[in-house]
Scaffold this motif. Structure first.
Motif, mmCIF file in Angstrom:
data_model
loop_
_atom_site.group_PDB
_atom_site.id
_atom_site.type_symbol
_atom_site.label_atom_id
_atom_site.label_comp_id
_atom_site.label_asym_id
_atom_site.label_seq_id
_atom_site.Cartn_x
_atom_site.Cartn_y
_atom_site.Cartn_z
ATOM 1 N N ASP A 150 68.071 60.311 68.192
ATOM 2 C CA ASP A 150 68.222 59.723 69.312
ATOM 3 C C ASP A 150 66.692 59.080 69.575
ATOM 4 O OD1 ASP A 150 70.664 59.423 70.075
ATOM 5 O OD2 ASP A 150 70.868 61.783 70.885
ATOM 6 N N LEU A 151 65.496 59.992 69.449
ATOM 7 C CA LEU A 151 64.192 59.603 69.760
ATOM 8 C C LEU A 151 63.790 58.558 68.696
ATOM 9 C CD1 LEU A 151 61.450 59.516 70.838
ATOM 10 C CD2 LEU A 151 61.283 61.871 69.957
ATOM 11 N N LEU A 152 64.166 58.859 67.357
ATOM 12 C CA LEU A 152 64.004 57.800 66.249
ATOM 13 C C LEU A 152 64.556 56.513 66.518
ATOM 14 C CD1 LEU A 152 62.411 57.609 63.559
ATOM 15 C CD2 LEU A 152 64.361 58.440 62.657
ATOM 16 N N ILE A 153 65.893 56.394 67.096
ATOM 17 C CA ILE A 153 66.404 55.228 67.029
ATOM 18 C C ILE A 153 65.693 54.412 68.299
ATOM 19 C CG2 ILE A 153 68.615 54.147 68.525
ATOM 20 C CD1 ILE A 153 70.113 56.213 67.073
ATOM 21 N N ALA A 180 67.662 57.328 57.498
ATOM 22 C CA ALA A 180 68.648 56.515 57.104
ATOM 23 C C ALA A 180 69.558 56.955 55.853
ATOM 24 C CB ALA A 180 68.066 55.097 56.650
ATOM 25 N N MET A 181 68.823 57.815 55.135
ATOM 26 C CA MET A 181 69.625 58.576 54.022
ATOM 27 C C MET A 181 70.386 59.836 54.475
ATOM 28 S SD MET A 181 66.678 58.352 51.040
ATOM 29 C CE MET A 181 65.336 59.224 51.940
ATOM 30 N N LEU A 197 71.101 49.947 60.360
ATOM 31 C CA LEU A 197 71.581 48.620 59.616
ATOM 32 C C LEU A 197 71.991 47.637 60.601
ATOM 33 C CD1 LEU A 197 74.105 50.692 56.973
ATOM 34 C CD2 LEU A 197 71.896 49.181 56.872
ATOM 35 N N GLU A 198 72.247 47.767 61.957
ATOM 36 C CA GLU A 198 72.438 46.659 63.097
ATOM 37 C C GLU A 198 71.217 46.014 63.256
ATOM 38 O OE1 GLU A 198 73.921 48.651 66.486
ATOM 39 O OE2 GLU A 198 75.992 49.134 65.624
ATOM 40 N N LEU A 199 70.044 46.879 63.211
ATOM 41 C CA LEU A 199 68.873 46.181 63.631
ATOM 42 C C LEU A 199 68.489 45.456 62.516
ATOM 43 C CD1 LEU A 199 67.062 49.233 65.340
ATOM 44 C CD2 LEU A 199 68.274 47.093 66.474
ATOM 45 N N ARG A 200 68.717 45.867 61.332
ATOM 46 C CA ARG A 200 68.219 45.261 60.154
ATOM 47 C C ARG A 200 68.965 44.160 59.964
ATOM 48 N NH1 ARG A 200 69.092 45.336 54.519
ATOM 49 N NH2 ARG A 200 67.058 45.249 53.449
ATOM 50 N N GLY A 201 70.468 44.023 60.144
ATOM 51 C CA GLY A 201 71.226 42.983 60.106
ATOM 52 C C GLY A 201 70.804 41.772 60.900
ATOM 53 N N ALA A 211 67.745 40.948 49.685
ATOM 54 C CA ALA A 211 66.995 41.481 48.422
ATOM 55 C C ALA A 211 65.485 41.569 48.871
ATOM 56 C CB ALA A 211 67.077 40.618 47.175
ATOM 57 N N LEU A 212 65.156 40.446 49.813
ATOM 58 C CA LEU A 212 63.667 39.942 50.097
ATOM 59 C C LEU A 212 63.173 41.293 51.194
ATOM 60 C CD1 LEU A 212 63.326 36.168 50.273
ATOM 61 C CD2 LEU A 212 62.058 37.792 48.734
ATOM 62 N N SER A 213 64.188 41.350 51.837
ATOM 63 C CA SER A 213 63.946 42.383 53.234
ATOM 64 C C SER A 213 63.661 43.798 52.441
ATOM 65 C CB SER A 213 65.194 42.409 54.008
ATOM 66 O OG SER A 213 64.649 43.296 55.202
ATOM 67 N N ALA A 214 64.774 44.254 51.712
ATOM 68 C CA ALA A 214 64.835 45.666 50.915
ATOM 69 C C ALA A 214 63.227 45.597 50.156
ATOM 70 C CB ALA A 214 65.921 45.733 49.960
ATOM 71 N N MET A 215 62.884 44.564 49.697
ATOM 72 C CA MET A 215 61.790 44.931 48.822
ATOM 73 C C MET A 215 60.385 44.801 49.662
ATOM 74 S SD MET A 215 58.602 43.024 48.035
ATOM 75 C CE MET A 215 59.195 41.238 48.312
ATOM 76 N N LEU A 216 60.356 44.247 50.672
ATOM 77 C CA LEU A 216 59.464 44.398 51.597
ATOM 78 C C LEU A 216 59.323 45.645 52.004
ATOM 79 C CD1 LEU A 216 57.081 43.066 53.424
ATOM 80 C CD2 LEU A 216 58.838 42.202 54.915
ATOM 81 N N GLU A 217 60.649 46.275 52.761
ATOM 82 C CA GLU A 217 60.607 47.593 53.413
ATOM 83 C C GLU A 217 60.077 48.826 52.277
ATOM 84 O OE1 GLU A 217 64.541 48.251 54.619
ATOM 85 O OE2 GLU A 217 64.429 46.330 55.960
ATOM 86 N N HIS A 218 60.819 48.627 51.375
ATOM 87 C CA HIS A 218 60.169 49.803 50.033
ATOM 88 C C HIS A 218 58.847 49.643 49.778
ATOM 89 C CE1 HIS A 218 61.462 53.210 47.843
ATOM 90 N NE2 HIS A 218 60.872 52.785 46.859
ATOM 91 N N PHE A 219 58.423 48.489 49.830
ATOM 92 C CA PHE A 219 56.851 47.980 49.437
ATOM 93 C C PHE A 219 55.898 48.941 50.480
ATOM 94 C CE2 PHE A 219 52.761 45.778 49.312
ATOM 95 C CZ PHE A 219 52.700 45.792 47.855
ATOM 96 N N CYS A 220 56.357 48.488 51.542
ATOM 97 C CA CYS A 220 55.548 49.068 52.873
ATOM 98 C C CYS A 220 55.585 50.620 52.776
ATOM 99 C CB CYS A 220 56.018 48.307 54.182
ATOM 100 S SG CYS A 220 55.602 46.677 54.471
ATOM 101 N N TYR A 221 56.819 51.072 52.453
ATOM 102 C CA TYR A 221 56.917 52.671 52.302
ATOM 103 C C TYR A 221 56.070 53.378 51.135
ATOM 104 C CZ TYR A 221 59.049 57.095 52.154
ATOM 105 O OH TYR A 221 59.201 58.588 52.230
ATOM 106 N N ILE A 222 56.229 52.651 50.339
ATOM 107 C CA ILE A 222 55.384 53.176 49.053
ATOM 108 C C ILE A 222 53.910 52.972 49.556
ATOM 109 C CG2 ILE A 222 54.686 52.822 46.732
ATOM 110 C CD1 ILE A 222 57.315 54.000 46.805
ATOM 111 N N TRP A 223 53.270 51.926 49.958
ATOM 112 C CA TRP A 223 51.869 51.726 50.239
ATOM 113 C C TRP A 223 51.380 52.175 51.264
ATOM 114 C CZ3 TRP A 223 48.320 50.749 46.601
ATOM 115 C CH2 TRP A 223 48.818 50.365 45.308
#
Length: 230
Positions: free
Chosen positions: A82-85, A138-139, A149-153, A183-195
């Protein structure tokens, strides 16, 4: 007067039928002191999520970092999900605002796109703690995943609208706007997570300017291309 919640172990979860949405207003948050305590829990969660990761974070650790009791935590949130939401909603609101600013400023489509991507990167860097938690939760947390997913949508819808506008001007013909946005959003999110979340690729020096240039260029070339570009 609000009755204090009974003391419970740090990982106790309320029965599913009593869980309240994180956005539901509670009496504890109505006062200035209550808002300060709530913010203390949020700041502490950012610290603990960044340090330990979401999966290893304990409510007792968050409470200790906030300088509050575990019982007090349950006056504000039912679970750490709940706090993370609540933190995810904060991030979404800030990132959405920053993404809109370049377009309102009257920049060209390509310039605005680069600035919007840069705004996401900078917001991610500032809120690294909760974004690490978001990626992990999310996993494994179904209820959190649904809200994320609602927010991401909402973001996907905005990006798809930008792709359709570019297509109306003769760019990126034939691509599906929603799939392209995803696709662009997923790339951006994961790139930010990695770096920003994991420290980058092995043996590759971190360079903020290079990262932003790579992200902006990929997004611009994905949206603002024409058939004659090859």
């Amino acid at each position: 007067m609000t009755t204090p919640a009974p003391a419970r172990s740090a990982n106790t979860v309320r029965p599913a039928n009593t869980v309240r949405p994180a956005s539901t207003a509670r009496p504890e948050k109505a006062t200035r002191k209550g808002r300060q305590t709530d913010e203390a829990f949020r700041e502490a969660a950012r610290l603990v999520f960044a340090r330990d990761g979401y999966l290893n974070a304990k409510i007792s650790d968050i409470a200790a970092a906030a300088g509050r009791s575990v019982a007090s935590f349950y006056n504000y949130y039912d679970t750490k999900a709940d706090l993370l939401i609540a933190l995810a909603e904060e991030f979404h609101a800030e990132a959405s605002q920053l993404a809109a600013l370049p377009y309102r400023a009257g920049l060209s489509g390509e310039e605005a796109l680069r600035e919007a991507v840069a705004g996401f990167w900078r917001t991610y860097a500032k809120r690294r703690g909760e974004l690490i938690g978001i990626f992990q939760a999310a996993m494994v947390e179904g209820r959190f995943r649904d809200r994320w997913l609602e927010l991401r949508g909402e973001a996907i819808t905005r990006i798809a609208t930008a792709v359709r506008k570019a297509q109306a001007d003769g760019y990126c013909p034939g691509v599906d706007p929603v799939m392209t946005a995803s696709a662009l959003s997923a790339m951006l999110e994961h790139f930010c997570y990695i770096w920003l979340g994991q420290g980058g690729e092995k043996d590759v020096p971190f360079d903020d300017d290079l990262a932003l240039d790579a992200l902006g260029t990929i997004w611009v070339k994905a949206v603002y291309w024409q058939p004659e570009d090859g």
